[in-house]
Scaffold this motif. Structure first.
Motif, mmCIF file in Angstrom:
data_model
loop_
_atom_site.group_PDB
_atom_site.id
_atom_site.type_symbol
_atom_site.label_atom_id
_atom_site.label_comp_id
_atom_site.label_asym_id
_atom_site.label_seq_id
_atom_site.Cartn_x
_atom_site.Cartn_y
_atom_site.Cartn_z
ATOM 1 N N UNK A 44 -10.915 2.975 18.603
ATOM 2 C CA UNK A 44 -12.325 2.616 18.646
ATOM 3 C C UNK A 44 -13.012 2.967 19.972
ATOM 4 N N UNK A 45 -12.278 3.251 21.043
ATOM 5 C CA UNK A 45 -12.922 3.572 22.313
ATOM 6 C C UNK A 45 -13.599 2.358 22.901
ATOM 7 N N UNK A 46 -14.920 2.366 22.952
ATOM 8 C CA UNK A 46 -15.654 1.255 23.549
ATOM 9 C C UNK A 46 -16.113 0.253 22.501
ATOM 10 N N UNK A 47 -15.422 0.164 21.381
ATOM 11 C CA UNK A 47 -15.711 -0.824 20.332
ATOM 12 C C UNK A 47 -16.979 -0.497 19.574
ATOM 13 N N UNK A 48 -17.969 -1.323 19.749
ATOM 14 C CA UNK A 48 -19.192 -1.248 18.962
ATOM 15 C C UNK A 48 -20.037 -0.062 19.406
ATOM 16 N N UNK A 105 -22.559 -0.626 24.428
ATOM 17 C CA UNK A 105 -21.593 0.051 25.285
ATOM 18 C C UNK A 105 -20.707 -0.986 25.969
ATOM 19 N N UNK A 106 -19.583 -1.260 25.338
ATOM 20 C CA UNK A 106 -18.627 -2.183 25.912
ATOM 21 C C UNK A 106 -19.128 -3.616 25.911
ATOM 22 N N UNK A 107 -18.597 -4.420 26.818
ATOM 23 C CA UNK A 107 -18.950 -5.826 26.896
ATOM 24 C C UNK A 107 -17.712 -6.644 27.208
ATOM 25 N N UNK A 108 -17.892 -7.932 27.455
ATOM 26 C CA UNK A 108 -16.768 -8.793 27.800
ATOM 27 C C UNK A 108 -15.897 -9.047 26.578
ATOM 28 N N UNK A 109 -14.566 -9.034 26.731
ATOM 29 C CA UNK A 109 -13.692 -9.364 25.591
ATOM 30 C C UNK A 109 -13.938 -10.801 25.126
ATOM 31 N N UNK A 110 -13.709 -11.039 23.842
ATOM 32 C CA UNK A 110 -13.912 -12.367 23.259
ATOM 33 C C UNK A 110 -12.623 -13.167 23.396
ATOM 34 N N UNK A 111 -12.654 -14.202 24.243
ATOM 35 C CA UNK A 111 -11.469 -15.010 24.537
ATOM 36 C C UNK A 111 -10.998 -15.771 23.302
ATOM 37 N N UNK A 112 -11.900 -16.007 22.324
ATOM 38 C CA UNK A 112 -11.521 -16.751 21.123
ATOM 39 C C UNK A 112 -10.441 -16.055 20.313
ATOM 40 N N UNK A 113 -10.253 -14.753 20.517
ATOM 41 C CA UNK A 113 -9.250 -14.002 19.756
ATOM 42 C C UNK A 113 -7.838 -14.126 20.353
ATOM 43 N N UNK A 114 -7.698 -14.876 21.452
ATOM 44 C CA UNK A 114 -6.398 -15.062 22.103
ATOM 45 C C UNK A 114 -5.737 -16.347 21.614
ATOM 46 N N UNK A 115 -4.419 -16.280 21.301
ATOM 47 C CA UNK A 115 -3.610 -17.456 20.989
ATOM 48 C C UNK A 115 -2.384 -17.467 21.878
ATOM 49 N N UNK A 151 -15.600 -5.419 15.268
ATOM 50 C CA UNK A 151 -15.835 -4.484 16.367
ATOM 51 C C UNK A 151 -16.577 -5.145 17.516
ATOM 52 N N UNK A 152 -17.176 -6.311 17.291
ATOM 53 C CA UNK A 152 -17.909 -7.003 18.345
ATOM 54 C C UNK A 152 -17.000 -7.818 19.261
ATOM 55 N N UNK A 153 -15.694 -7.818 19.017
ATOM 56 C CA UNK A 153 -14.780 -8.599 19.855
ATOM 57 C C UNK A 153 -14.542 -7.954 21.217
ATOM 58 N N UNK A 154 -14.837 -6.641 21.340
ATOM 59 C CA UNK A 154 -14.651 -5.911 22.602
ATOM 60 C C UNK A 154 -13.215 -6.017 23.127
ATOM 61 N N UNK A 155 -12.273 -5.725 22.261
ATOM 62 C CA UNK A 155 -10.866 -5.821 22.655
ATOM 63 C C UNK A 155 -10.242 -4.461 22.923
ATOM 64 N N UNK A 156 -11.056 -3.394 22.963
ATOM 65 C CA UNK A 156 -10.539 -2.095 23.382
ATOM 66 C C UNK A 156 -10.631 -1.988 24.891
ATOM 67 N N UNK A 157 -9.908 -1.025 25.447
ATOM 68 C CA UNK A 157 -9.920 -0.758 26.890
ATOM 69 C C UNK A 157 -9.580 -2.022 27.682
ATOM 70 N N UNK A 158 -8.570 -2.774 27.212
ATOM 71 C CA UNK A 158 -8.112 -3.959 27.928
ATOM 72 C C UNK A 158 -7.302 -3.543 29.145
ATOM 73 N N UNK A 159 -7.283 -4.414 30.168
ATOM 74 C CA UNK A 159 -6.539 -4.106 31.380
ATOM 75 C C UNK A 159 -5.449 -5.141 31.667
ATOM 76 N N UNK A 160 -5.816 -6.416 31.813
ATOM 77 C CA UNK A 160 -4.779 -7.413 32.077
ATOM 78 C C UNK A 160 -5.275 -8.804 31.691
#
Length: 711
Positions: A403-407, A411-421, A450-459
């Protein structure tokens, strides 16, 4: 930084050849440095890297450094380093790993290369008797550099030196000359220093509306309604010109219509009534006005002119213009052999480019060697590979969807923390013969849209707190792989990322929460990506639940005294340490300007993050976002509004997040202050700044850090 500013920032130096001075313009060259991590200590101890660029053979010899050493985070593996070199130079690069326990690896030399400057431009030579009229741009030459008696006065003018295919024809169009242009025409006409009104930088053009209204205009070239003469830009029938300007009004206008003109000059060199124009409706926000025109038959030159027919009701208001440019358009047919190529362009026997780049109106329109095309911080080699992999794959089962930059709409955006368990899968406590514990956690990231912004993660940043007095036990930075999809549907379970991490600590800690299990541990997590940082989220083991069970999520701390989280993220969000746009930032000359007006290339007065020594440092990045904000009020009336994890320097305690401040604490800076009150402000606009070298800046007179990691 704009093109003309980039040329001038590179600098001019005087080279002597056989005793003759020859002023030359040096352009920046770029060295692409990449490295891998060769583990010396366990990966969880890795704090980052230090990279040096030097001459010779000893990376410890600071006198041989060509650039200031740079530090990078634990997930970074690349530096595009700018070099300004007058002669071919053998450049060496070396990297060493830095660890949280204070250890560091030996220097690892990455290799060397000869970096020359084939684009160095000789701007003038000693014998200038044959220099065509108007071909030397005086701004680039000091008075002492023109020594030949053969130089005629007409050989020097204040027009730009034309760099092929063509440069900006508007003198001082980007306001790059600053105060040096004041009093000159047309370079300094209507030029004002108003950073808050400029599109970029500190200077712009200002057209006040007079009492009674009437026509208000500005000629950017000279000639019609200008104190500077016309006849400066020559052209013949059929020549095409492209012009643009950014314009806005200081307030809503009763008569908001304005026009940008190309005025065509006749045989006499004066405007003779033929025009090409475009109309614009002025608003209080900058808008880009574009105009293209072709020189009519019989005309010999061109001028660029802006005009507003104002009404009396708008008296006292103003129109601002910035980033004004006009360029002569060229086509391939006007170039030798219908091509435009770099001096080092070469192909192999199959027509594949191996060096440089070429434009051609025959066959393939554009060719470039691998690694020669860069958009932003990304070379196109990698996106091309990923695109081919996504389209072709090796088989239907092995095909991936990237997906590259998601949506595509954002153009990008902060990852959605709600998707973490988070789950605890194992733990053990030693009480004899030593007191020690280890906890094994599984981290799962499951995309949903696609709005979760979980591409291009770093750490993943994880703060560990134990249940006794909300005791802070440490922070770990866990590397996240750049995500690829195994299925095209985001929510498919096969797209889930799973990471395992073991946390060790010299205390008797429990990974679960229950009867007789003792002191348990909760986690405060943030997900870091290329385009931002998620909000914080608490993950706490559920009472009585066993191993492999999802922790409970909360934006508030499960313990009193621990920092609060802040749910959310996804498209439109951001993270990082940011301040409100109106926050005053201290510049190198001591002036304070709003953060919203800061641009890359500007220099700020601040204190170095390590030495606290005061100096001036360059801003390398500035961006605007929306995020949760907190308000810090000082006893002297000053107010700092920033993201909750914004770091300020607290006396006797060091770097402290805004949300952790307490009344009565003293904050350091060029103007120290006592905290009176700290409270959430709600979501709003913020500006994120990056300062090279110091990694700090002064916000409202308080020393602030430009990264969010605790130091």
């Amino acid at each position: 930084m704009r093109s003309r500013e980039q040329e001038e920032a590179a600098g001019v130096y005087d080279r002597e050849v056989d005793g003759v001075r020859s002023p030359q313009l040096v352009k920046s060259r770029y060295l692409d440095i990449r490295w891998t991590h060769e583990e010396v200590l366990p990966a969880h101890l890795l704090a980052g890297f230090q990279v040096v660029v030097y001459e010779g053979s000893d990376p410890n010899n600071t006198d041989s450094y060509l650039l200031e050493p740079r530090k990078f985070g634990p997930s970074e593996r690349r530096w595009v380093a700018p070099l300004k070199l007058k002669l071919p130079t053998e450049v060496q690069c070396a990297v060493q790993a830095l660890y949280t326990n204070g250890s560091q690896s030996n220097w690892r030399v990455l290799g060397g290369s000869v970096v020359a400057d084939p684009d160095t431009l000789t701007m003038a030579v000693a014998d200038l008797s044959n220099v065509p009229t108007g071909s030397v741009y005086a701004r680039h030459m000091s008075a002492s550099s023109v020594t030949s008696a053969a130089v005629a006065a007409a050989a020097i003018s204040f027009t730009h030196l034309l760099l092929p295919p063509t440069d900006n024809l508007v003198p001082n169009g980007y306001s790059e000359a600053g105060a040096a242009a004041l009093g000159q025409s047309p370079e300094g006409d209507r030029l004002v220093e108003e950073p808050s009104s400029a599109k970029e930088g500190r200077w712009c053009r200002k057209l006040p509306v007079p009492v009674g209204g009437g026509f208000v205009g500005l000629n950017f070239i000279g000639g019609y309604r200008s104190t500077a003469p016309g006849g400066r830009i020559k052209c013949t029938a059929g020549d095409q010109f492209y012009a643009e300007a950014w314009v806005k009004s200081s307030a809503a206008l009763a008569q908001s219509g304005a026009t940008l003109f190309l005025l065509w000059e006749g045989a006499s060199g004066s405007y003779d009534g033929q025009i090409t124009s475009v109309a614009v409706t002025l608003t209080t926000g900058y808008q880009r006005v574009k105009l293209k025109g072709t020189c009519p038959a019989g005309c010999t030159g061109v001028q660029l002119y802006f005009e507003l027919n104002a009404v009396g009701a708008d008296a006292g208001k103003a129109v601002y213009l910035d980033a004004i440019s006009m360029r002569k358009m060229v086509t391939f047919d006007l170039l030798v052999a219908n091509t435009l190529q770099t001096s080092n362009y070469a192909e192999d026997g199959n027509g594949v480019p191996v060096a440089g780049a070429k434009l051609d109106n025959v066959g393939t329109a554009f060719k470039a060697a691998g690694g020669n095309v860069q958009i932003g911080s990304y070379l196109l080699d990698t996106p091309f590979f990923r695109a081919n992999q996504a389209l072709d794959g090796t088989s239907a089962a092995g095909r991936v969807h990237y997906r590259g930059s998601n949506n595509t709409g954002v153009r990008g955006g902060a990852p959605l923390i709600d998707r973490l368990d988070v789950q605890c899968t194992d733990y053990f406590r030693y009480t004899t013969p030593i007191v020690h514990s280890w906890l094994v956690h599984h981290f799962f990231i499951q995309p949903s849209s696609i709005d979760d912004n979980l591409d291009a993660l770093r750490y993943l940043k994880v703060d560990y707190y134990s249940s006794v007095s909300a005791t802070y036990r440490g922070t770990r930075y866990i590397t996240l792989a750049d995500r690829k999809y195994a299925a095209a549907v985001d929510g498919n379970a096969v797209n889930r990322i799973a990471i395992t991490h073991t946390f060790q600590y010299p205390a008797a800690l429990s990974g679960l929460y229950g009867q007789n299990l003792g002191e348990y541990v909760a986690l405060l997590c943030e997900v870091h990506g290329v385009y931002g940082v998620s909000a914080s989220m608490w993950f706490t083991p559920t009472f009585g639940a066993g191993l492999g069970i999802n922790f409970a999520k909360s934006t508030t701390s499960p313990f009193s005294g621990a920092p609060a989280g802040g749910g959310g993220g996804g498209s439109g969000g951001t993270g990082g340490t940011c301040v409100a746009p109106e926050t005053l930032i201290t510049l190198e000359d001591g002036q304070e300007v709003p953060a919203a007006s800061i641009r890359p290339g500007m220099r700020v007065l601040t204190q170095h993050e390590d030495t606290r020594r005061v100096g001036t440092f360059e801003v390398t990045a500035a961006s605007s976002h929306r995020a949760a904000r907190w308000r810090v009020e000082l006893t002297d009336g000053r107010v700092l509004v920033a993201t909750p994890n914004h770091l300020v320097y607290r006396r006797f305690a060091g770097w402290t997040q805004v949300r952790a401040l307490r009344p009565g604490e003293l904050l350091e800076g060029l103007r120290p202050g006592l905290v009176r009150r700290v409270a959430p402000e709600g979501e709003g606009a913020v500006v994120k700044l990056t300062v090279h070298g110091a990694r700090t800046y002064e916000s409202a007179g308080l020393l602030s850090h430009n990264i969010k990691q605790p130091i």
